[in-house]
Design a protein around this motif. Structure first.
Motif: not given
Length: 160
Positions: A52, A57-58, A98-105, A109
């Protein structure tokens, strides 16, 4: 004295991969080089990991192809990080999310990784693009193209 009170603070998008930063107009895909999706910058990677470039947010993940991730910052700037040219045809082969929608990064990261050797075998360009699709009243102050860049440390874009 008063000038400093009203001066806007510059914000930074950091390098999302190790490699050489490249002006978007040099990318071998017209959608990116002609900036149809927005302003941005690219990296010719020397590694297989994508991080990132900022806190945010993703907001989008290409779940099937796993080759692109969208991020929105708290100040409303939206960007898309897209790995490679025509890599969507791999249908996710060689990619790991290694991430998904809604994930705060947070800046740095790990978002995804990809198999550079597979892309080379399939004769696919592994250039990674970052396109700013929504500036939300901000302005890009500078791009750092043509530099050897270190992920999570090098400054790629400054905006105000």
């Amino acid at each position: 004295m008063f000038k400093s009170l009203f001066k806007k603070k510059t914000k930074i998008l950091y390098a999302f991969a190790d490699g050489i930063s490249v002006d978007l107009i040099e990318v071998k895909d017209e959608v990116f080089s002609q900036k149809m999706m927005g302003e941005g910058i690219a990296i010719k990677p020397s590694d297989d990991k994508v991080f990132s470039p900022c806190d945010g947010t993703v907001v989008a993940v290409m779940k099937e192809s796993k080759h692109a991730v969208g991020i929105k910052t708290s100040d409303g700037v939206e960007m898309l990080i897209h790995v490679g040219i025509d890599t969507v045809i791999l249908n996710g082969e060689g990619f790991q999310l290694y991430c998904e929608e809604g994930k705060v990064v947070k800046k740095g990261d790990l978002l995804l990784s990809f198999n550079r050797e597979l892309l080379k075998q399939r004769d696919l360009d592994d250039t990674i693009m970052l396109v700013v699709s929504e500036l939300n009243s901000h302005k890009i102050a500078s791009f750092n193209a043509g530099a050897i860049i270190k992920a999570r440390e090098g400054i790629l874009i400054e905006y105000i």
